[in-house]
Write a protein that holds these residues in place. Structure first.
Motif, PDB file in Angstrom:
ATOM      1  N   HIS A   1     -76.158  28.408  81.647  1.00  0.00           N
ATOM      2  CA  HIS A   1     -76.999  28.053  82.785  1.00  0.00           C
ATOM      3  C   HIS A   1     -75.862  28.042  84.032  1.00  0.00           C
ATOM      4  O   HIS A   1     -75.950  28.350  85.133  1.00  0.00           O
ATOM      5  N   ILE A   2     -75.120  27.130  83.776  1.00  0.00           N
ATOM      6  CA  ILE A   2     -73.815  26.665  84.880  1.00  0.00           C
ATOM      7  C   ILE A   2     -73.218  28.033  85.300  1.00  0.00           C
ATOM      8  O   ILE A   2     -72.959  28.195  86.366  1.00  0.00           O
ATOM      9  N   TYR A   3     -72.571  28.542  83.950  1.00  0.00           N
ATOM     10  CA  TYR A   3     -71.991  29.957  84.466  1.00  0.00           C
ATOM     11  C   TYR A   3     -72.657  31.040  85.284  1.00  0.00           C
ATOM     12  O   TYR A   3     -71.859  31.498  85.995  1.00  0.00           O
ATOM     13  N   ASN A   4     -73.748  31.300  84.775  1.00  0.00           N
ATOM     14  CA  ASN A   4     -74.367  32.308  85.396  1.00  0.00           C
ATOM     15  C   ASN A   4     -74.848  31.955  86.825  1.00  0.00           C
ATOM     16  O   ASN A   4     -74.762  32.762  87.752  1.00  0.00           O
ATOM     17  N   THR A   5     -74.960  30.760  86.918  1.00  0.00           N
ATOM     18  CA  THR A   5     -75.589  30.186  88.476  1.00  0.00           C
ATOM     19  C   THR A   5     -74.000  30.397  89.174  1.00  0.00           C
ATOM     20  O   THR A   5     -74.285  30.910  90.353  1.00  0.00           O
ATOM     21  N   PHE A   6     -73.113  29.721  88.786  1.00  0.00           N
ATOM     22  CA  PHE A   6     -71.646  29.840  89.374  1.00  0.00           C
ATOM     23  C   PHE A   6     -71.322  31.185  89.654  1.00  0.00           C
ATOM     24  O   PHE A   6     -70.879  31.506  90.907  1.00  0.00           O
ATOM     25  N   SER A   7     -71.674  32.205  88.952  1.00  0.00           N
ATOM     26  CA  SER A   7     -71.214  33.456  89.133  1.00  0.00           C
ATOM     27  C   SER A   7     -72.178  34.501  90.127  1.00  0.00           C
ATOM     28  O   SER A   7     -71.466  35.344  90.445  1.00  0.00           O
ATOM     29  N   ALA A   8     -73.329  33.708  90.644  1.00  0.00           N
ATOM     30  CA  ALA A   8     -73.954  34.567  91.551  1.00  0.00           C
ATOM     31  C   ALA A   8     -73.404  35.047  92.869  1.00  0.00           C
ATOM     32  O   ALA A   8     -73.828  36.137  93.202  1.00  0.00           O
ATOM     33  N   ASN A   9     -72.496  34.370  93.431  1.00  0.00           N
ATOM     34  CA  ASN A   9     -71.750  34.974  94.472  1.00  0.00           C
ATOM     35  C   ASN A   9     -70.328  35.304  94.186  1.00  0.00           C
ATOM     36  O   ASN A   9     -69.424  35.186  95.041  1.00  0.00           O
ATOM     37  N   ARG A  10     -70.109  35.904  92.961  1.00  0.00           N
ATOM     38  CA  ARG A  10     -68.552  36.076  92.705  1.00  0.00           C
ATOM     39  C   ARG A  10     -68.686  37.355  91.840  1.00  0.00           C
ATOM     40  O   ARG A  10     -69.243  37.551  90.710  1.00  0.00           O
ATOM     41  N   GLN A  11     -68.077  38.546  92.383  1.00  0.00           N
ATOM     42  CA  GLN A  11     -68.059  39.871  91.854  1.00  0.00           C
ATOM     43  C   GLN A  11     -67.222  39.832  90.482  1.00  0.00           C
ATOM     44  O   GLN A  11     -66.342  39.003  90.097  1.00  0.00           O
ATOM     45  N   LEU A  12     -67.603  40.739  89.438  1.00  0.00           N
ATOM     46  CA  LEU A  12     -67.026  41.128  88.543  1.00  0.00           C
ATOM     47  C   LEU A  12     -67.206  40.225  87.220  1.00  0.00           C
ATOM     48  O   LEU A  12     -66.960  40.596  86.035  1.00  0.00           O
ATOM     49  N   MET A  13     -67.623  38.817  87.241  1.00  0.00           N
ATOM     50  CA  MET A  13     -67.713  38.185  86.332  1.00  0.00           C
ATOM     51  C   MET A  13     -68.682  38.406  85.050  1.00  0.00           C
ATOM     52  O   MET A  13     -69.943  39.013  85.614  1.00  0.00           O
ATOM     53  N   LEU A  14     -68.418  38.417  83.971  1.00  0.00           N
ATOM     54  CA  LEU A  14     -69.177  38.910  82.748  1.00  0.00           C
ATOM     55  C   LEU A  14     -70.267  38.050  82.782  1.00  0.00           C
ATOM     56  O   LEU A  14     -70.301  36.815  82.909  1.00  0.00           O
ATOM     57  N   ARG A  15     -71.505  38.644  82.306  1.00  0.00           N
ATOM     58  CA  ARG A  15     -72.728  37.713  81.839  1.00  0.00           C
ATOM     59  C   ARG A  15     -72.247  37.178  80.570  1.00  0.00           C
ATOM     60  O   ARG A  15     -72.027  38.030  79.604  1.00  0.00           O
ATOM     61  N   ARG A  16     -72.686  35.979  80.291  1.00  0.00           N
ATOM     62  CA  ARG A  16     -72.442  35.219  79.244  1.00  0.00           C
ATOM     63  C   ARG A  16     -73.888  34.923  78.343  1.00  0.00           C
ATOM     64  O   ARG A  16     -75.002  34.440  79.003  1.00  0.00           O
ATOM     65  N   PHE A  17     -73.794  35.111  76.848  1.00  0.00           N
ATOM     66  CA  PHE A  17     -75.034  34.912  76.218  1.00  0.00           C
ATOM     67  C   PHE A  17     -74.744  33.843  75.149  1.00  0.00           C
ATOM     68  O   PHE A  17     -75.842  33.331  74.449  1.00  0.00           O
TER      69      PHE A  17
END
Length: 368
Positions: free
Chosen positions: A140-156
């Protein structure tokens, strides 16, 4: 005639991986691997093909095998619905020939821990021990953090979280940040020296969470000497917070290239300004899903993308590699500055295009 073979090694909802090889008779002359994953672009994650492990033995080079390999990659990308391709190149000029453009750098920063004195020490973090709830909190933290940052992988899953010492920050019972790191020091005679805290990942969802993570680093003050942030490309807020610049060592390394695989879908996936705008662009490329002229109308949270006739007048022309660089907001470019690039021709009023694609934060913690 060479034969091309591919082996599907992973087939999961969020990860599909192929190993592709080229053979002349019984001899393998070229190889590479691709993965289909999801990476951040605009407000969402898009289907992405990542390329790795491309290699040709010296005695078989300059026979066009890599070109054949990439042709097969592109076929698999179309079959799997990939919108863009990413790679970490050994040579940026080499992969420019395949339509890739640089979209992210790797920023390393190192400073004495004692100079992170602008935040209070903080020990109120929880060690990640691998529980399912903690894993969901980290995702949850990672995917929220990535919201405004291009390229970051989605994690599962915990593939990356389990690699390092990881601590989670909670505020009012909610997960708001985490830090993943390694700590090392050298025993010299009867004392330790050269202590280094290497921060592999930082993710935070608020200013208070970021300050708490930096305060956690201060807990190592006196035990370790320096802190090194392995990649601050995705954390400009942290770089901006550092105050003792003359005592901080920086290293910038070119990192990721991108190749457009479907222009229309990539244009539709972008997050455009609310203020209305219109532009027409033409991309020159060998792939029919990329090459062509496109008109974009945006504003008020919506966008319309239309493919135009090949001879339609446009505001700007660029090759696929340069267009990838622009669409990902690698750097802040205006129409005047774009005119200095041999790969861009501004032939109309392209202000609405450049307003729609400003400089963006982008990068990855992972290497694929």
């Amino acid at each position: 005639m060479p034969t091309i073979c591919e082996t599907l090694t992973h087939d999961l909802p969020y990860l599909k991986r192929y190993e592709v090889t080229i053979h002349e008779g019984d001899t393998q002359v070229c190889e590479g691997a691709i993965r289909f994953v999801y990476t951040r672009y605009g407000d969402d994650f898009i289907k992405t093909m990542t390329v790795s492990g491309v290699a040709t033995p010296l005695e078989h080079r300059r026979h066009g095998y890599v070109r054949q390999l990439f042709d097969r990659f592109y076929q698999l990308a179309e079959e799997n619905g990939a919108v863009v391709s990413l790679l970490h190149p050994f040579s940026f000029s080499y992969y420019r020939k395949f339509g890739y453009g640089k979209v992210a750098d790797h920023l390393i920063a190192r400073c004495p821990i004692r100079l992170i004195d602008f935040v209070p020490r903080c020990c109120e973090l929880v060690k990640y021990t691998g529980t399912e709830q903690q894993l969901q909190d980290l995702i949850h933290i990672y995917n929220t953090f990535s919201a405004n940052r291009q390229l970051m992988l989605r994690r599962f899953d915990n593939t990356y979280f389990a690699k390092y010492d990881t601590y989670i920050r909670y505020e009012d019972g909610q997960p708001v940040g985490y830090i993943a790191y390694t700590a090392q020091k050298t025993l010299y005679i009867n004392h330790y020296e050269d202590g280094l805290l290497s921060v592999k990942e930082l993710a935070y969802t608020s200013p208070s969470a970021m300050k708490a993570l930096l305060g956690f680093i201060r807990m190592y003050e006196g035990e370790l000497d320096d802190v090194e942030f392995a990649n601050l490309a995705m954390c400009p807020e942290v770089e901006r917070a550092l105050q003792h610049y003359t005592h901080t060592r920086y290293q910038i390394l070119p990192d990721i290239m991108a190749r457009i695989l479907d222009t229309k879908k990539l244009l539709e996936a972008h997050r455009y300004p609310d203020q209305p705008g219109t532009f027409r662009i033409r991309i020159t490329d060998t792939l029919p899903t990329v090459d062509g002229a496109f008109e974009v109308h945006y504003g008020g949270g919506s966008v319309q993308v239309e493919r135009l006739a090949d001879d339609a007048p446009v505001d700007m022309i660029a090759d696929a590699g340069e267009m990838a660089r622009l669409l990902y907001g690698y750097d802040a470019v205006t129409a005047r500055e774009a005119a200095y690039s041999d790969a861009i021709t501004v032939c109309g009023n392209a202000d609405d295009f450049f307003r729609a694609f400003p400089k963006a934060v982008g990068g990855m913690y992972e290497h694929f």
